[in-house]
Scaffold this motif. Structure first.
Motif, PDB file in Angstrom:
ATOM      1  N   ILE A 241       0.831  -1.193   0.000  1.00 49.83           N
ATOM      2  CA  ILE A 241       0.000   0.000   0.000  1.00 49.83           C
ATOM      3  C   ILE A 241       0.869   1.248   0.000  1.00 49.83           C
ATOM      4  N   ILE A 242       0.524   2.212  -0.867  1.00 48.11           N
ATOM      5  CA  ILE A 242       1.147   3.535  -0.812  1.00 48.11           C
ATOM      6  C   ILE A 242       0.219   4.412   0.027  1.00 48.11           C
ATOM      7  N   THR A 243       0.691   4.854   1.170  1.00 51.55           N
ATOM      8  CA  THR A 243      -0.133   5.662   2.060  1.00 51.55           C
ATOM      9  C   THR A 243      -0.279   7.073   1.508  1.00 51.55           C
ATOM     10  N   ASN A 244      -1.216   7.836   2.070  1.00 56.24           N
ATOM     11  CA  ASN A 244      -1.441   9.203   1.588  1.00 56.24           C
ATOM     12  C   ASN A 244      -0.282  10.143   1.901  1.00 56.24           C
ATOM     13  N   ASP A 245       0.606   9.721   2.813  1.00 57.36           N
ATOM     14  CA  ASP A 245       1.821  10.513   3.053  1.00 57.36           C
ATOM     15  C   ASP A 245       3.010   9.918   2.288  1.00 57.36           C
ATOM     16  N   ASN A 246       2.691   9.122   1.258  1.00 54.79           N
ATOM     17  CA  ASN A 246       3.681   8.603   0.292  1.00 54.79           C
ATOM     18  C   ASN A 246       4.722   7.669   0.897  1.00 54.79           C
ATOM     19  N   ASN A 247       4.284   6.819   1.799  1.00 51.37           N
ATOM     20  CA  ASN A 247       5.141   5.774   2.336  1.00 51.37           C
ATOM     21  C   ASN A 247       4.627   4.418   1.878  1.00 51.37           C
ATOM     22  N   VAL A 248       5.535   3.437   1.819  1.00 51.75           N
ATOM     23  CA  VAL A 248       5.154   2.073   1.448  1.00 51.75           C
ATOM     24  C   VAL A 248       4.810   1.301   2.717  1.00 51.75           C
ATOM     25  N   SER A 249       3.643   0.664   2.722  1.00 48.74           N
ATOM     26  CA  SER A 249       3.149  -0.005   3.920  1.00 48.74           C
ATOM     27  C   SER A 249       2.634  -1.403   3.588  1.00 48.74           C
ATOM     28  N   LEU A 250       2.616  -2.258   4.619  1.00 56.51           N
ATOM     29  CA  LEU A 250       2.002  -3.572   4.488  1.00 56.51           C
ATOM     30  C   LEU A 250       0.495  -3.465   4.299  1.00 56.51           C
ATOM     31  N   GLY A 251      -0.097  -2.427   4.835  1.00 54.65           N
ATOM     32  CA  GLY A 251      -1.548  -2.272   4.800  1.00 54.65           C
ATOM     33  C   GLY A 251      -2.186  -2.775   6.080  1.00 54.65           C
ATOM     34  N   ARG A 252      -3.328  -2.216   6.420  1.00 56.58           N
ATOM     35  CA  ARG A 252      -3.986  -2.555   7.679  1.00 56.58           C
ATOM     36  C   ARG A 252      -4.349  -4.029   7.777  1.00 56.58           C
ATOM     37  N   ASP A 253      -4.893  -4.577   6.697  1.00 57.93           N
ATOM     38  CA  ASP A 253      -5.344  -5.977   6.748  1.00 57.93           C
ATOM     39  C   ASP A 253      -4.191  -6.925   7.039  1.00 57.93           C
ATOM     40  N   LYS A 254      -3.056  -6.733   6.373  1.00 57.75           N
ATOM     41  CA  LYS A 254      -1.905  -7.617   6.584  1.00 57.75           C
ATOM     42  C   LYS A 254      -1.351  -7.440   8.003  1.00 57.75           C
ATOM     43  N   LYS A 255      -1.347  -6.211   8.502  1.00 59.27           N
ATOM     44  CA  LYS A 255      -0.864  -5.974   9.869  1.00 59.27           C
ATOM     45  C   LYS A 255      -1.764  -6.647  10.898  1.00 59.27           C
ATOM     46  N   ARG A 256      -3.076  -6.544  10.684  1.00 62.98           N
ATOM     47  CA  ARG A 256      -4.013  -7.196  11.608  1.00 62.98           C
ATOM     48  C   ARG A 256      -3.829  -8.705  11.594  1.00 62.98           C
ATOM     49  N   LEU A 257      -3.631  -9.264  10.394  1.00 61.44           N
ATOM     50  CA  LEU A 257      -3.416 -10.702  10.282  1.00 61.44           C
ATOM     51  C   LEU A 257      -2.175 -11.128  11.059  1.00 61.44           C
ATOM     52  N   ILE A 258      -1.068 -10.409  10.870  1.00 61.73           N
ATOM     53  CA  ILE A 258       0.184 -10.763  11.543  1.00 61.73           C
ATOM     54  C   ILE A 258       0.027 -10.633  13.056  1.00 61.73           C
ATOM     55  N   SER A 259      -0.562  -9.547  13.507  1.00 63.46           N
ATOM     56  CA  SER A 259      -0.746  -9.343  14.941  1.00 63.46           C
ATOM     57  C   SER A 259      -1.612 -10.442  15.549  1.00 63.46           C
ATOM     58  N   SER A 260      -2.688 -10.804  14.840  1.00 64.21           N
ATOM     59  CA  SER A 260      -3.575 -11.865  15.331  1.00 64.21           C
ATOM     60  C   SER A 260      -2.848 -13.204  15.398  1.00 64.21           C
ATOM     61  N   MET A 261      -2.022 -13.485  14.379  1.00 65.67           N
ATOM     62  CA  MET A 261      -1.287 -14.750  14.380  1.00 65.67           C
ATOM     63  C   MET A 261      -0.250 -14.792  15.493  1.00 65.67           C
ATOM     64  N   ILE A 262       0.395 -13.664  15.766  1.00 65.81           N
ATOM     65  CA  ILE A 262       1.353 -13.623  16.884  1.00 65.81           C
ATOM     66  C   ILE A 262       0.626 -13.904  18.197  1.00 65.81           C
ATOM     67  N   HIS A 263      -0.561 -13.301  18.352  1.00 64.61           N
ATOM     68  CA  HIS A 263      -1.365 -13.513  19.563  1.00 64.61           C
ATOM     69  C   HIS A 263      -1.682 -14.998  19.745  1.00 64.61           C
ATOM     70  N   HIS A 264      -2.092 -15.667  18.672  1.00 65.82           N
ATOM     71  CA  HIS A 264      -2.388 -17.092  18.749  1.00 65.82           C
ATOM     72  C   HIS A 264      -1.122 -17.923  18.967  1.00 65.82           C
ATOM     73  N   TYR A 265      -0.001 -17.447  18.417  1.00 63.56           N
ATOM     74  CA  TYR A 265       1.278 -18.130  18.631  1.00 63.56           C
ATOM     75  C   TYR A 265       1.656 -18.103  20.105  1.00 63.56           C
TER      76      TYR A 265
END
Length: 328
Positions: A241-265
């Motif tokens: 994702i290119i954010t509105n402040d012109n940075n490259v990001s994983l995106g909210r959905d991918k971040k939520r997925l990773i955080s949720s998986m860490i929690h389950h881990y």
């Protein structure tokens, strides 16, 4: 200069007679392991990996002969130092984006295309028979059409596809440069960006014109994957994702997925396959957005995150490759 004799060279390297090398070349397109992985858009993506001996030959070609083939600087995949992050960053300062995708990219590049390309770019350096042999040993026989073409899963397919697109990339880049448009190609994904909204209107027509006029390969745009985006709509490039402040990001959905998986881990609720997937995703996140990984350290402790990153290996790398392949 004496033209390169492929069969003779392989005979010397593999300690086989030229007759046995010839037999390997003849059977190469038939000796593939085939399987499927799910695609994000639905359906299954065919993977075809060559037999061990064919893979060895392709590896030798990749490390030596194919390294001499031209690849345009606009090609953002399959090169040392290239990444999907690098591809996205080329466009992050521009407000308007257009994306196009080729249908069946590798499968559209045929044995005859390779013969034409090698004959042209390596003119006089290889014998005519060597060119035919190299093209054949680089292809799989398609069951539905019986033609020989590149496959997803063969080690030589990426570099050959990159090089065979050289003259397409050359024409498109020159056209874009005259119009202040940034162009990059990540395998079969074409991305164009600019700060001039009106400049995007002619891009698709020009692509189709170039595809019609180049002698090889015969490619088609997949209209279902054509996307026009701006800051008013999420700008996504090769999964980032290119954010509105012109940075490259994983995106909210991918971040939520990773955080949720860490929690389950942490709660010991992930099976072995999911842990490998998480390790791959963590390495991916570290490469793309290290600040997010730093935040995960604060949320789940540095020891947990360090353990996940440290345990990454070939298996987790393969898992993230399959994950990304399924989502393109």
């Amino acid at each position: 200069m004496i033209p390169y004799d492929f069969r003779k060279h392989m005979s010397e390297i593999l300690s086989l007679s030229e007759h046995d090398v010839a037999r390997l070349i003849v059977r190469a397109p038939y000796a593939y392991k085939r399987y499927f992985i799910p695609k994000k858009s639905g359906g299954m993506r065919p993977i075809a990996q060559p037999a061990k001996e064919t893979k060895v030959i392709q590896g030798i070609l990749v490390d030596n002969l194919f390294a001499q083939l031209p690849v345009h600087e606009c090609a953002a995949a399959y090169k040392q130092g290239s990444s999907i992050k690098d591809n996205a960053e080329r466009h992050k300062q521009n407000s308007y984006i257009a994306k196009f995708d080729f249908s069946n990219f590798f499968g559209s590049i045929t044995e005859l295309d390779l013969i034409k390309h090698l004959s042209y770019v390596l003119c006089g350096k290889l014998t005519a028979q060597s060119i035919k042999d190299i093209a054949r040993v680089s292809c799989v026989r398609e069951r539905s059409t019986a033609r020989l073409a590149l496959s997803i899963g063969a080690p030589s397919s990426p570099i050959l596809s990159n090089s065979i697109m050289y003259y397409f990339d050359l024409a498109v880049e020159a056209w874009c440069e005259d119009r202040n448009i940034v162009y990059s190609r990540y395998a079969d994904d074409l991305t164009f960006s600019t700060n001039d909204k009106g400049a995007m209107f002619d891009v698709e027509a020009f692509i189709l014109e170039v595809l019609e006029n180049i002698p090889y390969p015969r490619l088609q745009i997949n209209p279902e994957k054509t996307v026009y985006a701006s800051k008013k709509r999420q700008r996504r490039i090769t999964g980032l994702i290119i954010t509105n402040d012109n940075n490259v990001s994983l995106g909210r959905d991918k971040k939520r997925l990773i955080s949720s998986m860490i929690h389950h881990y942490v709660q010991n609720k992930l099976d072995g396959k999911s842990i490998l997937h998480l390790q791959g995703l963590m390495g991916f996140a570290q490469d793309i957005e290290p600040l997010f990984v730093a935040k995960m350290r604060g949320k789940y402790t540095g020891k947990i995150i360090s353990d996940l990153l440290r345990q990454r290996g070939k298996k987790s790398s393969k898992m993230i490759f399959l994950c990304l392949a399924a989502h393109t």
